[in-house]
Each structure stands twice: as C-alpha cells, then as structure tokens.
Design a protein around this motif. Structure first.
Motif, PDB file in Angstrom:
ATOM      1  N   UNK A 621       0.790  -1.220   0.000  1.00 45.62           N
ATOM      2  CA  UNK A 621       0.000   0.000   0.000  1.00 45.62           C
ATOM      3  C   UNK A 621       0.826   1.276   0.000  1.00 45.62           C
ATOM      4  N   UNK A 622       0.218   2.349   0.458  1.00 46.56           N
ATOM      5  CA  UNK A 622       0.870   3.650   0.438  1.00 46.56           C
ATOM      6  C   UNK A 622       1.546   3.961   1.771  1.00 46.56           C
ATOM      7  N   UNK A 623       2.507   4.871   1.715  1.00 45.70           N
ATOM      8  CA  UNK A 623       3.173   5.337   2.928  1.00 45.70           C
ATOM      9  C   UNK A 623       2.164   6.002   3.859  1.00 45.70           C
ATOM     10  N   UNK A 624       1.144   6.616   3.292  1.00 43.43           N
ATOM     11  CA  UNK A 624       0.092   7.264   4.079  1.00 43.43           C
ATOM     12  C   UNK A 624      -0.531   6.293   5.079  1.00 43.43           C
ATOM     13  N   UNK A 625      -0.788   5.061   4.638  1.00 43.30           N
ATOM     14  CA  UNK A 625      -1.457   4.089   5.504  1.00 43.30           C
ATOM     15  C   UNK A 625      -0.537   3.562   6.606  1.00 43.30           C
ATOM     16  N   UNK A 626       0.747   3.711   6.391  1.00 46.47           N
ATOM     17  CA  UNK A 626       1.691   3.286   7.435  1.00 46.47           C
ATOM     18  C   UNK A 626       1.928   4.396   8.453  1.00 46.47           C
ATOM     19  N   UNK A 627       1.932   5.647   7.967  1.00 49.58           N
ATOM     20  CA  UNK A 627       2.159   6.769   8.877  1.00 49.58           C
ATOM     21  C   UNK A 627       0.901   7.125   9.659  1.00 49.58           C
ATOM     22  N   UNK A 628      -0.265   6.944   9.032  1.00 55.96           N
ATOM     23  CA  UNK A 628      -1.526   7.311   9.676  1.00 55.96           C
ATOM     24  C   UNK A 628      -2.517   6.165   9.517  1.00 55.96           C
ATOM     25  N   UNK A 629      -2.290   5.054  10.190  1.00 56.23           N
ATOM     26  CA  UNK A 629      -3.165   3.879  10.008  1.00 56.23           C
ATOM     27  C   UNK A 629      -4.570   4.133  10.505  1.00 56.23           C
ATOM     28  N   UNK A 630      -5.488   3.613   9.740  1.00 52.18           N
ATOM     29  CA  UNK A 630      -6.904   3.657  10.142  1.00 52.18           C
ATOM     30  C   UNK A 630      -7.127   2.566  11.171  1.00 52.18           C
ATOM     31  N   UNK A 631      -7.732   2.894  12.291  1.00 56.71           N
ATOM     32  CA  UNK A 631      -7.919   1.900  13.351  1.00 56.71           C
ATOM     33  C   UNK A 631      -8.812   0.765  12.908  1.00 56.71           C
ATOM     34  N   UNK A 632      -9.566   0.957  11.832  1.00 59.33           N
ATOM     35  CA  UNK A 632     -10.416  -0.108  11.331  1.00 59.33           C
ATOM     36  C   UNK A 632      -9.787  -0.805  10.133  1.00 59.33           C
ATOM     37  N   UNK A 633      -8.580  -0.422   9.739  1.00 56.68           N
ATOM     38  CA  UNK A 633      -7.963  -0.977   8.549  1.00 56.68           C
ATOM     39  C   UNK A 633      -6.972  -2.068   8.855  1.00 56.68           C
ATOM     40  N   UNK A 634      -6.444  -2.666   7.785  1.00 57.74           N
ATOM     41  CA  UNK A 634      -5.560  -3.800   7.947  1.00 57.74           C
ATOM     42  C   UNK A 634      -4.153  -3.392   8.353  1.00 57.74           C
ATOM     43  N   UNK A 635      -3.855  -2.081   8.423  1.00 57.84           N
ATOM     44  CA  UNK A 635      -2.514  -1.645   8.771  1.00 57.84           C
ATOM     45  C   UNK A 635      -2.402  -1.222  10.236  1.00 57.84           C
TER      46      UNK A 635
END
Length: 781
Positions: A621-635
């Motif tokens: 995925x994107x760096x965005x999802x690693x820096x700001x993970x969604x608490x409901x997401x897979x990251x």
C-alpha cells in the motif's frame, strides 16, 4: 393358499417341508435372517405364482427345479448371497413371469437370450451383481416393460462399439419408466434415438460407461425425466439448452465428461432441481445467475471446470443449498455477502480460484457449516471474527491467501474442529494454545513468519510482553516527537541517508529499465478490466483520489496482479490528468517510480467514455497508511522502524533526483505526498500519480521557471510550496519543499495541516531551516 412370514426376524434355514404345500400360490419370506440354500423341494409347488425371498442371507445356487415353475409371475431373490448362472432358456420356461428380480447377489454369466420371449415382463432387476456379456438387442419386444435395472455389472465389453444398440430397441417399450444401466462396460456412441424413448421415463442412467458422442439436442422430449445421469464417460459437446425444458428434473448428473461451452442459463427454469452435478468438465464462462431460481437446490457441484467470472450473488441466495462446490476454477472477484443467506449450508468449497477481497463476516450466519475451504485464492484482510459462530465446523482451510492480522482466539473454542489450515498467509501475533491448537498434527501455520508463542512443538519465538513494548514505545515517542529533537534528529539523520544515498547511487548509476517499455504495450479492453476487478467491486477498491479510484485486479491472460486507476471523467480536469500521466510515464523508467503496464481509453458497457491506467500492484500500500493507520484498517498493527523510514527517504530522493536530472526532459511531480509513495513487497518505495506532472526545459529547471504556464493551485494542501498559492510557477524546488514536508511527517508522525511544527515559524520557514543545504544539493543541485 398364501404363506406370508415377512418381517419376522426368522433365522435358520427355509424348511424343506414347505414344498409339500401343493396348493401354495404365494410364499413371502422376505426381510428375515434366513440362511443356507433354497430347498430343492420348493420346485414341487406347481401352483406357485408369487415367490418372495429377498433381503435374507440365503446362499448357494438357485435349484434348477424353480426355473420349471411355469406358473410363476413374481420371482424375487434380491439382496442375498446367491451365485451361479441364470439358464439361457429362462424366458421360455417361465412364460408368465412379470417380475424377475435377481439383483444384489453374486450371479455371473450373461442375460438370458430368451428373455424377450417372456413378453409379459414388467420389471427386470439384475443390479449390482457380476453379469457380463452383451445385452439382447431385441429387448424392445417387451412391450409392457416398465423397469430395466441393470447397474453395477459388466454388461458390454464385446467386440466393436455397438454395446448401446439395445437402447434403440427399447424405444418400442412405450411404458418404460425406469432405465438404469450405470457402471457397466457398455461402449459406443450415445445414440440420438434415446430422445425417442418412452415419454413416461422418469430415470435415465447411463453413467460410468465408456460412452462418447454428445447429448442429443432434443433431450427435452423426455419431459417426465426426474433424474438424468450421463457421467464419468467421454461425452463431448455442449449441454443442450433444451435441458431447461425438463421441468420435472430433480437430479442432473453430467459430471466427469468432456463437456465444453457455457452452462445454459435455461437450467434456471428447472425450479424443482435438487442436485446439479457438472463438475469435472471443460465448462467456461460465468455461473448463470438464473440458478438462483432453483429454490430447492441442495447440491451444486461445479468444481474442476474453467469457469472464469464472478460468483453471482443470486446463487448464494438459495436458502436450501447444503453443498456448494466451486473449487478448481478461475473465478474472480469477491465472495458475495449473500453467502450468509445460506442457513442450511454444510459444505462450501471454493479453493483454487482467483477470489479476492476480504472473507465476508456473514459466513458466520451459516450455523450448520461443517467444511469450509477457501484456500489458494487472494483473500486479504483479517480472519473475520464472525466465524466464531461456526460451532459445527469440522474442517477450516484458509491457507495460501494474503490474510493478515492475528489468529482469532475464538478458533480454539470450536468444539468439533478436526483440521485447521492457515498456512502461507501473513498472519502475526500470538498463536492460541487451547482447543485444536493443542495438537500440532491437527493444524498448519507454515509460511506465517511473524507468528509467535503457541505450543512448544511449533518452535516459534516467544511473544514480547505488551507492557514492555508499550513502555519502549512511549520512550521513543518522547524523544522522537519533541520539536527540538525532531529538528536535531532531522539534521543528523539527513547526513546518514545522504551518505547512504550516495553509496547507492554510486553502486547503481543507471536506473533499471522497465520491460514493458521495451516491448509493445499490453492491449486491454474495458471488458478485461471489468472482469479483472470483479466488476469494479468495492471489495477491490484500494484507493481514491481527486480524479478517480484505484482497484486491485487480476488480468486473466497471465494472472498478473495489477492496480487499475479508473478516471472519473465527470470530474473537471480528469481527462487532462490522464493525458499528463500518460505523457509523463511514457518516457520515464526507474526502480523507484511506479511502473505503468498500459493505458486503456475505451467506452464502457453504457457507451460512456472510459479511461484507466494499469500499474504494477504494490502489496504494502501507500506510505500514508503506514504513517496514519486507520484503526479499522488492515494496517493498524503495523509500524515503520527507523531504518525503514531512512530507506524510504532515500528511495524517494532517488526518484526525484532521476526526474529532475536524468530522464531527458526534466519532470516536476508537483504532488509529492505520502499517499503517492507506494511500497512493494520488500518495502521499497515507488513514487506514483503523475496526474499533475509538468515537463521543464533544461534552462527552466535551473531558473525555477516552468515551461508550461500553470494557473491556480496545483497539488495537495499542506504539501505544496507557498509560492504556488501566490501565482508562482511549478519548479523542481517545489518538489524539494514537498520532500521536506514528507521527511518531517515520517519523523514526527504529524500531518502538515495538523498543527504548527514550531511556535513562531511558518511551515515554509521551518522546512527551509530544518532541511540541510546538502540535501537540497543532492536532490536539486
């Protein structure tokens, strides 16, 4: 006179004195436990018409005297242990016989050639024995014949391929209702004349024979058929559309043949269908949604074909379905949520397909489910907690997918689970130790490299205690996220990654070529992308931007995993963005740029314009999802360590350095931000989204003037240089500014629009102060 002793659990032998009852007309001894041989004395009963000895344990030969009782109408010895040959003259010596029932014994030899002479025969049962040889070709003389039951023998196997000629003869039997010749050695072409068999026929069973040819198109003539079985043969061609006219059909068994083409949608007209078995053929295309009309369907077996479309939600809405076998095909898309409607479902087999998306939690509604096999697909996300309701589950196989997250503790509470396979996924965290997890031979977790704990036999590393991990994290945050520490740390770390970057640049001055640019672009249509993305399903949606949406997909032709960026052409500027991205990516290639596979400019099924770009899929995925993970997401359970952040910073710097100075005409990206930095399987960073990119002349790159005039603000708020908002033109210095913002965001974990980084300084001033000159010299000399 009649003697009826059936259903009395009688044991021992049949008393020979029964033969002295000279007036006996009917003798019924069936459903007992009688043993020994049939007394020869029964041949003295010259008035006997009804002899019923079935379902006992009688053995030996049938006394020859019984074949001379010319008055016999019913002769039944079914389900015993009798053996020997049947006299060839039987049709002559028993001229009044109507019911000749010899099945489920150990008789050998051939069917009596004189049998057609017993013209009053109504029912013939030679089933499940060892009869062999050819069948009489003149069976059609039995005009009153209603049942011919001969499965499980060795009939046929003669010279030539003419073993099925008896079928043509049987077209003269206008009262025939039941014809079962399954599992013999009958060889030959399936004759078209079977469509002329009696319209009273309710069962036609020819499976398990070396039959070839095709199913006649006029099979619909047999409109009273209840069961049709032509399976485990070599029948070819397509399934006739006329099958859908067999309105009384409850069982259609055409499995293990060489049938090809599509499954006729007309089968959906057979609303009373209970079993549909088409597995083991060469059928392709889509599973007809019309099957959803078969509201009494209990078994649907379509496995081992070449079906290659999505699973219709209508099929998964059949409330009566008990078994669904769709494994070993090329089905794509997601598993529809409607699967939760099948409350009677006991078996679901969908392994070895190309299914993707998350496993629906609605499966937990299938409370009777015993066997669930979704292995060898592309399912992702966590194992749904909804599966905790499957208390009847015996086998659960989710292996060889892309599942992530923890193993649900609820799996150890399944009371009758016998086998669990979660191998070859990306699961992490602690392995449970109760329930099935106590027995290492009952489950498999191989290929999940980030698991810990579990029983000692697994030899996994011990899990870190949560409290110590939390304590260490809080110390790190205190140091890293302090404002002064961020500035000093940035200067120090920048020196490190500049050194590393120079070393990497020295080791590889020339960027890696992209093979797709060295050859002709791949041609894809809207239909190809429609299938690849599961009809642009929301389950496959992996990102959304200003000008469109990005979907995960699989191209059928070579099973390539791709990211499909679909432009929203109703959005102003989307077409210009498409052209800009095509122009920019057409002539650039670098290991740290997202690789474009092809572009598609076509029309959709509604006749509207359609534009899309195909990129290499980035699993992380994107760096965005690693820096700001969604608490409901897979990251949510993932994070980047310091080394990974440094590597990403160097990768992005390498990409910008190439764009600004080594790709012919310099390119300015103008929208560099974490969501446009994508991570591959090895966490290598790739810069993407060139929808706002601009080409610069060599002189313009040095003077910070854009070759193409730009009006208004371009880029994303918080990442664009301040001069863009004041009517300034795009420049390579703007990319460097955005790069500085990205570095700060990786260090602090804060978005540029969240808050001021330092009191008294604007973000622009802070970036210029924090970003060392030598970094600017490397990225933008």
């Amino acid at each position: 006179m009649s003697l009826n002793l059936r259903l009395n659990n009688l044991i021992s032998n049949i008393p020979p004195p029964i033969g002295n009852l000279s007036s006996l007309v009917s003798l019924s001894l069936h459903y007992n436990i009688l043993e020994g041989s049939i007394p020869n004395e029964l041949g003295q009963l010259m008035k006997l018409q009804f002899l019923q000895l079935s379902s006992n344990k009688l053995s030996g030969l049938i006394p020859p005297s019984l074949y001379n009782l010319s008055s016999i109408v019913t002769f039944s010895v079914v389900a015993n242990q009798l053996y020997g040959n049947i006299p060839a003259s039987l049709g002559l010596t028993l001229p009044n016989i109507k019911y000749l029932l010899l099945g489920r014994n150990a008789f050998t030899g051939s069917m009596p050639v004189s049998l057609p002479n017993a013209s009053g025969l109504v029912e013939v049962d030679f089933s499940s024995s060892y009869f062999s040889g050819p069948l009489p070709e003149n069976l059609g003389r039995l005009h009153d014949l209603s049942v011919l039951n001969i499965p499980g023998n060795k009939f046929g196997g003669g010279e030539g391929d003419n073993d099925l000629s008896f079928l043509t003869s049987l077209t003269n039997c206008s009262r025939l209702e039941y014809l079962d010749a399954t599992a013999n050695q009958l060889r030959g072409t399936l004759p078209d004349t079977i469509v002329n068999l009696s319209t009273h026929l309710t069962l036609l069973g020819l499976g398990g024979n070396p039959i070839y040819g095709s199913i006649p198109t006029d099979i619909s003539n047999l409109f009273n058929l209840n069961r049709l079985g032509i399976f485990e043969s070599s029948v070819m061609g397509t399934i006739p559309i006329g099958v859908g006219k067999l309105q009384n059909l409850q069982g259609l068994y055409l499995y293990s043949n060489r049938l090809s083409g599509r499954i006729p949608s007309s089968i959906g007209n057979i609303t009373g269908l209970v079993i549909l078995a088409l597995n083991g053929n060469r059928l392709h295309g889509r599973i007809p949604s019309s099957l959803g009309n078969c509201r009494h369907l209990q078994v649907l077996a379509l496995l081992a074909n070449e079906l290659n479309d999505t699973i219709p939600k209508e099929v998964l809405s059949i409330p009566s379905l008990i078994e669904l076998h769709i494994d070993d095909n090329s089905l794509v898309g997601s598993l529809p949520l409607e699967v939760g409607n099948m409350e009677q479902l006991q078996e679901l087999h969908a392994a070895n397909n190309k299914l993707m998306g998350e496993i629906p939690s609605e499966l937990g509604n299938c409370l009777k489910l015993e066997f669930l096999n979704l292995s060898n697909n592309f399912f992702q996300g966590a194992i749904p907690l909804g599966l905790k309701n499957l208390k009847s589950i015996k086998l659960l196989d989710l292996s060889h997918n892309n599942l992530s997250g923890h193993i649900p503790v609820t799996l150890e509470k399944f009371p009758i689970l016998e086998y669990l396979d979660l191998s070859s996924n990306d699961l992490d965290g602690e392995v449970p130790q109760q329930g099935i997890f106590k027995n290492s031979s009952a489950f498999s977790l191989l290929g999940n490299k980030r698991l810990c704990g579990g029983i000692p036999q697994l030899q996994l590393p011990a899990c870190l205690k949560k409290d110590s991990k939390k304590h260490g994290r809080s110390i790190s945050l205190t140091v890293i996220f302090s404002v002064i520490g961020a500035v000093l740390g940035l200067i120090l770390l920048s020196s490190i990654f500049v050194t590393l970057y120079r070393a990497r640049r020295k080791a590889s001055k020339n960027p890696l070529p992209a093979s797709f640019l060295e050859s002709k672009y791949l041609n894809v249509s809207y239909k190809d992308l429609f299938k690849a993305t599961g009809e642009f399903s929301s389950d496959n949606l992996i990102g959304e931007g200003s000008y469109g949406s990005v979907y995960k997909g699989i191209l059928d032709r070579d099973e390539t995993l791709v990211a499909v960026k679909v432009l929203n052409l109703h959005q102003r500027g989307a077409s210009r963005s498409f052209l800009a991205e095509c122009e920019a990516l057409r002539n650039i290639r670098h290991r740290n740029l997202v690789k474009i596979i092809t572009a598609c400019s076509s029309i959709d099924f509604k006749g509207d314009d359609f534009k899309a770009l195909l990129f290499e899929y980035m699993p992380n995925g994107s760096l965005e999802k690693w820096l700001h993970p969604n608490v409901h997401g897979q990251y949510e359970m993932r994070s980047l360590n310091v080394i990974q952040r440094l590597d990403i910073a160097i990768d992005v710097a390498s990409a910008l350095e190439y764009l600004h100075h080594h790709c012919g005409t310099p390119v300015v990206h103008r929208d560099l931000k974490p969501s446009n930095v994508l991570l591959d399987n090895d966490m290598c960073a790739h810069v993407g989204d060139f929808g706002l990119a601009r080409f610069l002349s060599n002189a313009a790159s040095n003077t910070s003037q854009d070759q193409t005039s730009t009006t208004g603000i371009r880029g994303s708020v918080g990442y664009i240089p301040p001069e863009y908002g004041m009517g300034g033109k795009a420049s390579t210095h703007g990319d460097v500014y955005s790069y500085g913002i990205l570095i700060l965001e990786m260090l602090t974990g804060k978005r540029p629009a969240d808050e001021t980084f330092k009191d008294g300084l604007s973000l622009h001033q802070f970036v210029k102060m924090a970003l060392p000159d030598r970094v600017i010299e490397i990225v933008d000399p």
